[in-house]
Design an enzyme around this catalytic site. Structure first.
Site, short mmCIF file in Angstrom:
data_model
loop_
_atom_site.label_atom_id
_atom_site.label_comp_id
_atom_site.label_asym_id
_atom_site.label_seq_id
_atom_site.Cartn_x
_atom_site.Cartn_y
_atom_site.Cartn_z
N HIS A 2 -33.87 16.01 -45.54
CA HIS A 2 -33.99 16.33 -44.11
C HIS A 2 -32.76 17.12 -43.70
O HIS A 2 -31.66 16.84 -44.17
CB HIS A 2 -34.09 15.02 -43.29
N ASP A 13 -42.18 11.80 -43.44
CA ASP A 13 -43.46 12.24 -44.00
C ASP A 13 -43.77 11.57 -45.33
O ASP A 13 -44.90 11.65 -45.81
CB ASP A 13 -43.44 13.76 -44.21
N1 ACO Z 1 -36.24 17.56 -53.55
C1 ACO Z 1 -35.29 17.88 -54.45
N2 ACO Z 1 -34.07 18.32 -54.12
C2 ACO Z 1 -33.81 18.42 -52.82
C3 ACO Z 1 -34.73 18.10 -51.83
C4 ACO Z 1 -36.00 17.65 -52.25
N3 ACO Z 1 -36.97 17.34 -51.38
N4 ACO Z 1 -34.21 18.30 -50.62
C5 ACO Z 1 -32.96 18.75 -50.83
N5 ACO Z 1 -32.71 18.81 -52.16
C6 ACO Z 1 -31.48 19.24 -52.83
C7 ACO Z 1 -31.26 20.73 -52.61
O1 ACO Z 1 -31.90 21.49 -53.61
C8 ACO Z 1 -29.76 20.82 -52.70
O2 ACO Z 1 -29.41 20.75 -54.08
P1 ACO Z 1 -28.13 21.56 -54.66
O3 ACO Z 1 -26.97 21.11 -53.82
O4 ACO Z 1 -28.05 21.15 -56.07
O5 ACO Z 1 -28.45 23.00 -54.47
C9 ACO Z 1 -29.30 19.53 -52.06
O6 ACO Z 1 -30.39 18.61 -52.21
C10 ACO Z 1 -28.92 19.64 -50.62
O7 ACO Z 1 -30.03 20.03 -49.88
P2 ACO Z 1 -29.86 20.79 -48.54
O8 ACO Z 1 -29.75 22.23 -48.85
O9 ACO Z 1 -28.77 20.23 -47.72
O10 ACO Z 1 -31.23 20.46 -47.83
P3 ACO Z 1 -31.80 21.27 -46.62
O11 ACO Z 1 -31.25 20.68 -45.38
O12 ACO Z 1 -31.64 22.71 -46.79
O13 ACO Z 1 -33.36 20.98 -46.75
C11 ACO Z 1 -35.51 20.23 -46.35
C12 ACO Z 1 -34.04 20.11 -45.96
C13 ACO Z 1 -35.99 21.65 -46.10
C14 ACO Z 1 -36.33 19.25 -45.47
C15 ACO Z 1 -35.66 19.87 -47.85
O14 ACO Z 1 -35.12 18.60 -48.06
C16 ACO Z 1 -37.10 19.93 -48.33
O15 ACO Z 1 -37.61 21.01 -48.63
N6 ACO Z 1 -37.79 18.75 -48.43
C17 ACO Z 1 -39.16 18.70 -48.89
C18 ACO Z 1 -40.14 19.02 -47.75
C19 ACO Z 1 -40.25 17.91 -46.73
O16 ACO Z 1 -40.42 16.74 -47.05
N7 ACO Z 1 -40.18 18.31 -45.45
C20 ACO Z 1 -40.29 17.38 -44.33
C21 ACO Z 1 -38.98 17.22 -43.62
S1 ACO Z 1 -39.10 16.00 -42.37
C22 ACO Z 1 -39.83 16.75 -41.12
O17 ACO Z 1 -39.78 17.95 -40.94
C23 ACO Z 1 -40.60 15.94 -40.09
#
Ligand code: ACO
Length: 373
Positions: free
Chosen positions: A255, A309
Site C-alpha cells: 500500500h 483487498d
Molecule cells: N508484491 C511484491 N512486491 C511488492 C509489492 C507486492 N504487492 N508491493 C510492493 N512491493 C515491493 C516493491 O517492488 C519494492 O521492492 P524493491 O524495493 O525491491 O524495489 C518494495 O516492495 C517497496 O514498494 P513500494 O515501491 O514502496 O510500493 P508502492 O507504494 O510503490 O506500491 C502498490 C504500492 C502500488 C499498492 C503495490 O504494493 C502494488 O502494486 N500492490 C499490488 C496491487 C494491490 O493490491 N493494490 C491494492 C492497494 S489497496 C487499495 O488501493 C484499496
C-alpha cells in the site's frame, strides 16, 4: 509532481491515516471501533455530518434511506437497454448520471436539497448494482424490502434470498471499511467536479468513473484471479517465488500509505475466519491463508503487508457476489465518503484550476493542408 504525489489537494476533517502506525480514523474515531460497534448507515451519517447521530436522528436517517431505495421504472428500463456484457461499473455510472435527471432540484446552495440528494444516492446505489447484476442474466429486478436492513436488503435484491444475519452483518462491516479513505483518485475526481458546483449525481458519476480503473478499485477482483491461477496450496510457494523473481506484484499486498498491515485487512481477516468457521472452509480460504504466510515471509522486511483487498474478494465471493460486482460494492460504500467530501468542498468552495508545466513549442506556423508532406 507526477500524479500530485505528496501534494495536499484539500484541507479536510473527514478521515485520517497513519501509515506507520496502521491507524485509520473517520471523523477522529478509529476504524476498529466503528467496525465493531457501528453500522454502515450510522457511519455514513458520521462521515456526512461529522458527529454520531442521536437516537432519533439515526432513526430518521435510516427511515429516509429505506424509503428512497426504490428506483424509477425508467432507470430499470435504461439498465435493460445496456449491453449485458458491459462492465457493471459503466452501468452504475450511466444509471447514476441518469438518476440526476429525475431529481432536478439541483441547487447545491440549498442544505435541504443536499440532504435529500445524499439520501437518494446512498439509498439507490445498491438497488442499481443489484438490478444490473440480475437483468444482465435475463432475470427480473428484485424490488427492495423495507423491513430488511441496508446490507440484508442488498443481498436480498441480488440473490432473491434473505441472507443469514452473520452474512449481512459482515457485509455491513465491509461497507464501513470501504466508506472513506482520505484523498485518493476517485475522491479527488469528485472534488474537482464538485468545485464547478455541478449537482451531486454528476459528482458521484465522475467519482465512479475514476474508481473503475484497475489501479484504484479493482485489486480484490485480481486477488481472486490470482487465487484461481494458483489453484492448490502446494503451488502457493512456487507461484509467489516466481512472481517475485519476475519482479511482479503479489496482488492484495502493499500500500502507498500503510507500511504495516492495513488495519482494514486485520478486521477483514477476523471476519473471514468467522464466516468460514460458520459455513465451512473452502479451498480458496486455505489458499488465501497460505499466500499470506508465504507473502509475509518474503515481503515483510520491505514493509509490504496484506491490504484491504487481500481478504475482501474471498468474503464477497462467499456471499454470492460475482467478482465483477466487487468494485460496484466498493462504490456503494464509498459514496458516503464522496458525499462527505462534496459537502465539505461546498463549505468553502474554490474552483479547482491547477497549473501545468508546458513543454511544447511556441510560435509554430500554420501550414496549409496542400503544403503538408
Ligand atoms: N508484491 C511484491 N512486491 C511488492 C509489492 C507486492 N504487492 N508491493 C510492493 N512491493 C515491493 C516493491 O517492488 C519494492 O521492492 P524493491 O524495493 O525491491 O524495489 C518494495 O516492495 C517497496 O514498494 P513500494 O515501491 O514502496 O510500493 P508502492 O507504494 O510503490 O506500491 C502498490 C504500492 C502500488 C499498492 C503495490 O504494493 C502494488 O502494486 N500492490 C499490488 C496491487 C494491490 O493490491 N493494490 C491494492 C492497494 S489497496 C487499495 O488501493 C484499496
Amino acid at each position: 509532481m507526477p500524479g500530485l504525489a505528496g501534494v495536499p489537494a484539500a484541507r479536510s476533517r473527514i478521515s485520517d491515516v497513519d501509515g506507520q502506525g496502521g491507524v485509520l480514523e473517520y471523523r477522529g474515531i478509529r476504524i476498529e471501533e466503528l467496525a465493531s460497534k457501528s453500522t454502515f448507515l450510522e457511519t455514513a451519517f458520521l462521515l456526512l455530518f461529522s458527529r454520531l447521530p442521536a437516537h432519533l436522528e439515526l432513526e430518521r436517517f435510516t427511515a429516509d434511506i429505506t424509503r428512497h431505495r426504490r428506483i424509477k421504472f425508467k432507470i430499470i428500463d435504461l439498465i435493460k437497454c445496456l449491453p449485458e456484457t458491459g462492465h457493471p461499473m459503466d452501468a452504475l455510472q450511466a444509471a447514476v448520471a441518469a438518476l440526476g435527471m429525475f431529481y432536478p432540484g439541483r441547487s447545491v446552495r440549498d442544505p435541504e436539497n443536499n440532504y435529500w440528494s445524499a439520501v437518494r444516492l446512498i439509498a439507490k446505489l445498491p438497488t442499481i448494482v443489484a438490478a444490473f447484476a440480475r437483468i444482465r442474466h435475463g432475470d427480473d429486478h428484485v424490488p427492495p424490502r423495507d423491513e430488511l436492513s441496508f446490507s440484508e436488503n442488498f443481498l436480498y435484491m441480488l440473490t432473491e434470498r434473505v441472507p443469514d444475519r452473520l452474512v449481512a452483518d459482515i457485509l455491513d462491516v465491509c461497507l464501513i471499511l470501504h466508506a472513506e479513505h482520505t484523498m485518493n483518485a476517485s475522491t479527488f475526481c469528485g472534488l474537482v467536479t464538485a468545485s464547478t458546483l455541478a449537482d451531486p449525481y454528476t459528482v458521484v458519476a465522475s467519482a465512479i468513473g475514476a474508481l473503475k480503473g484497475p489501479l484504484h478499485g479493482g485489486a480484490n477482483e485480481e486477488v481472486m484471479a490470482m487465487l484461481r491461477e494458483i489453484g492448490t496450496v502446494e503451488r502457493v510457494r512456487p507461484y509467489v517465488y516466481a512472481k517475485l523473481e519476475k519482479k511482479e506484484p503479489i496482488m492484495g499486498f502493499g500500500h502507498r500509505v500503510y507500511k504495516v498491515k492495513d488495519p482494514r485487512a486485520v478486521i477483514l481477516q477476523q471476519l473471514t475466519r468467522k464466516l468460514f468457521a460458520q459455513y465451512g472452509k473452502s479451498p480458496l480460504y486455505e489458499l488465501v491463508e497460505e499466500v499470506e504466510r508465504v507473502g509475509l515471509e518474503l515481503l515483510a522486511h520491505k514493509k509490504v503487508y496484506p491490504n484491504v483487498d487481500f481478504y475482501s474478494g474471498i468474503v464477497y465471493e462467499q456471499m454470492g457476489i460475482p467478482s465483477d460486482m466487487f468494485t460496484p460494492v466498493f462504490a456503494m460504500a464509498r459514496v458516503a465518503g464522496w458525499l462527505a467530501h462534496w459537502l465539505e468542498q461546498l463549505q468553502e468552495n474554490k474552483l479547482y484550476r491547477p497549473d501545468q508545466i508546458y513543454e511544447g513549442e511556441h510560435g509554430r506556423r500554420y501550414l496549409p493542408l496542400d503544403q503538408r508532406g
